[in-house]
Scaffold this motif. Structure first.
Motif, PDB file in Angstrom:
ATOM      1  N   UNK A   4       0.820  -1.292  -0.014  1.00 29.08           N
ATOM      2  CA  UNK A   4      -0.122  -0.282  -0.071  1.00 29.08           C
ATOM      3  C   UNK A   4       0.832   1.297  -0.028  1.00 29.08           C
ATOM      4  N   UNK A   5       1.795   1.178   0.818  1.00 26.77           N
ATOM      5  CA  UNK A   5       2.741   2.310   0.540  1.00 26.77           C
ATOM      6  C   UNK A   5       3.600   2.598  -0.719  1.00 26.77           C
ATOM      7  N   UNK A   6       3.824   1.648  -1.273  1.00 30.42           N
ATOM      8  CA  UNK A   6       4.209   1.773  -2.676  1.00 30.42           C
ATOM      9  C   UNK A   6       3.379   2.225  -3.529  1.00 30.42           C
ATOM     10  N   UNK A   7       2.116   1.644  -3.293  1.00 32.86           N
ATOM     11  CA  UNK A   7       0.997   2.385  -4.464  1.00 32.86           C
ATOM     12  C   UNK A   7       0.847   3.847  -4.232  1.00 32.86           C
ATOM     13  N   UNK A  63       1.456   6.500  -6.829  1.00 31.16           N
ATOM     14  CA  UNK A  63       0.096   7.429  -7.272  1.00 31.16           C
ATOM     15  C   UNK A  63       0.393   8.967  -6.964  1.00 31.16           C
ATOM     16  N   UNK A  64       1.050   9.039  -6.065  1.00 31.52           N
ATOM     17  CA  UNK A  64       1.490  10.583  -5.651  1.00 31.52           C
ATOM     18  C   UNK A  64       2.504  11.169  -6.695  1.00 31.52           C
ATOM     19  N   UNK A  65       3.694  10.233  -7.245  1.00 30.69           N
ATOM     20  CA  UNK A  65       4.325  10.719  -8.171  1.00 30.69           C
ATOM     21  C   UNK A  65       3.638  11.003  -9.612  1.00 30.69           C
ATOM     22  N   UNK A  66       2.497  10.131  -9.661  1.00 34.66           N
ATOM     23  CA  UNK A  66       1.884  10.284 -11.036  1.00 34.66           C
ATOM     24  C   UNK A  66       0.924  11.623 -10.773  1.00 34.66           C
ATOM     25  N   UNK A  67       0.308  12.004 -10.038  1.00 35.78           N
ATOM     26  CA  UNK A  67      -0.674  13.112  -9.810  1.00 35.78           C
ATOM     27  C   UNK A  67       0.191  14.227  -9.701  1.00 35.78           C
ATOM     28  N   UNK A  68       1.469  14.384  -8.903  1.00 34.64           N
ATOM     29  CA  UNK A  68       2.226  15.562  -8.861  1.00 34.64           C
ATOM     30  C   UNK A  68       2.655  15.757 -10.206  1.00 34.64           C
ATOM     31  N   UNK A 104       6.806   4.915 -12.821  1.00 35.75           N
ATOM     32  CA  UNK A 104       6.870   3.535 -13.226  1.00 35.75           C
ATOM     33  C   UNK A 104       7.758   2.535 -12.500  1.00 35.75           C
ATOM     34  N   UNK A 105       8.566   3.167 -11.899  1.00 38.02           N
ATOM     35  CA  UNK A 105       9.481   2.081 -10.943  1.00 38.02           C
ATOM     36  C   UNK A 105       8.880   1.856  -9.817  1.00 38.02           C
ATOM     37  N   UNK A 106       7.883   2.781  -9.161  1.00 33.85           N
ATOM     38  CA  UNK A 106       7.053   2.426  -8.019  1.00 33.85           C
ATOM     39  C   UNK A 106       5.812   1.690  -8.200  1.00 33.85           C
ATOM     40  N   UNK A 107       5.257   1.921  -9.396  1.00 36.42           N
ATOM     41  CA  UNK A 107       3.956   1.099  -9.736  1.00 36.42           C
ATOM     42  C   UNK A 107       4.377  -0.288 -10.224  1.00 36.42           C
ATOM     43  N   UNK A 108       5.693  -0.575 -10.703  1.00 33.14           N
ATOM     44  CA  UNK A 108       6.004  -1.867 -10.902  1.00 33.14           C
ATOM     45  C   UNK A 108       6.351  -2.547  -9.674  1.00 33.14           C
ATOM     46  N   UNK A 109       6.980  -2.203  -8.614  1.00 29.15           N
ATOM     47  CA  UNK A 109       7.178  -2.817  -7.655  1.00 29.15           C
ATOM     48  C   UNK A 109       6.113  -3.056  -6.736  1.00 29.15           C
ATOM     49  N   UNK A 147       1.696  -6.438  -4.291  1.00 27.55           N
ATOM     50  CA  UNK A 147       0.385  -6.604  -4.354  1.00 27.55           C
ATOM     51  C   UNK A 147      -0.142  -7.873  -4.856  1.00 27.55           C
ATOM     52  N   UNK A 148       0.359  -8.143  -5.902  1.00 28.64           N
ATOM     53  CA  UNK A 148      -0.032  -9.800  -6.559  1.00 28.64           C
ATOM     54  C   UNK A 148       0.533 -10.781  -5.856  1.00 28.64           C
ATOM     55  N   UNK A 149       1.637 -10.673  -5.189  1.00 24.34           N
ATOM     56  CA  UNK A 149       1.988 -11.659  -4.174  1.00 24.34           C
ATOM     57  C   UNK A 149       0.961 -11.784  -3.025  1.00 24.34           C
TER      58      UNK A 149
END
Length: 266
Positions: free
Chosen positions: A177-180, A184-189, A210-215, A220-222
């Protein structure tokens, strides 16, 4: 829809990074090259989760194949800023999310009229096809659909984790959740405060997205794979492990089968 959807800069969205600064062929250089993360993480997660996929379903691998496609389409989009690239990028994200739903959504959350996972998968497929067609008719629908699905995924994740007693999985969920949130903060900013970042001469937040959403997706999938395993393959004992340091809580998380019955041949 633009008259030539394949033309460079036919997309209405131009991210904060300066265009053609490092190459005359690549519109947004760093937004393009950071998609390599998807091309590395996708195959690695397929390899790490192969024992789990053999026991559960090889469809799990298809999730990561489409994940790799997101990286390829996003590279094309940021390289050209074409409307067609934008559609490929957004539609591939939609299909990965829908496939993840069909594979990992616990059966207790199925609508009452759904009789099994195969029927649920068919219903999700119809929704994905309809949303894909609508994205060509009304492209702005993509952002609304993807955001609604994302928040529903977080709701399901938090609801399930409240029932979990595995502290390693609970910690992994918090990290996910922290990574997400960071992603999303990077995307919005980058999207909303570009002028501010331009004044600071720092225009690369979408690259960090790109990096953070990939991680975040890998984490989350795990978590969802673990939750799914409790419902679908209770005969297996799954241990949360990290690559490349198996005994440390750092790296890419995956599920290792430590005790099981005979696996399917695959």
């Amino acid at each position: 829809m633009p008259p030539n959807i394949f033309a460079r800069h036919s997309s209405e969205i131009d991210w904060c990074e300066a265009n053609y600064l490092h190459s005359e062929y690549v519109a947004e250089y760093y937004n393009t090259v950071t998609n390599i993360a998807f091309l590395l993480v996708g195959p690695l997660m397929m390899y790490l989760l192969h024992p789990y996929a053999c026991k559960r379903s090889l469809t799990v691998h298809l999730v990561w194949i489409l994940f790799i496609m997101i990286g390829l389409f996003s590279m094309y989009y940021h390289m050209t800023l074409s409307f067609f690239g934008q559609l490929l990028d957004e539609i591939s994200i939609l299909w990965v999310i829908c496939l993840g739903y069909s594979v990992w959504l616990p059966k207790p959350y199925f609508p009452r009229f759904i009789k099994g996972r195969s029927q649920f998968g068919a219903a999700v497929f119809v929704v994905a096809v309809f949303s894909t067609l609508m994205s060509f008719v009304k492209p702005t629908i993509n952002a609304y659909v993807l955001n609604c699905i994302t928040f529903h995924i977080l709701y399901l994740l938090l609801k399930e984790i409240r029932k979990c007693s595995n502290h390693d999985i609970i910690n992994l969920t918090l990290v996910s959740v922290c990574l997400w949130i960071v992603a999303i903060s990077c995307w919005l900013s980058d999207r909303l405060f570009c002028n501010f970042w331009q004044r600071l001469n720092f225009r690369y937040l979408h690259s960090f997205w790109h990096i953070f959403i990939c991680l975040a997706v890998a984490h989350i999938n795990t978590v969802f794979a673990y939750i799914d395993a409790q419902y679908e393959i209770p005969d297996c004992t799954l241990q949360l492990t990290y690559w490349p340091f198996k005994s440390k809580r750092f790296g890419l998380p995956y599920l290792a089968i430590t005790k099981k019955k005979v696996l399917k041949n695959c």
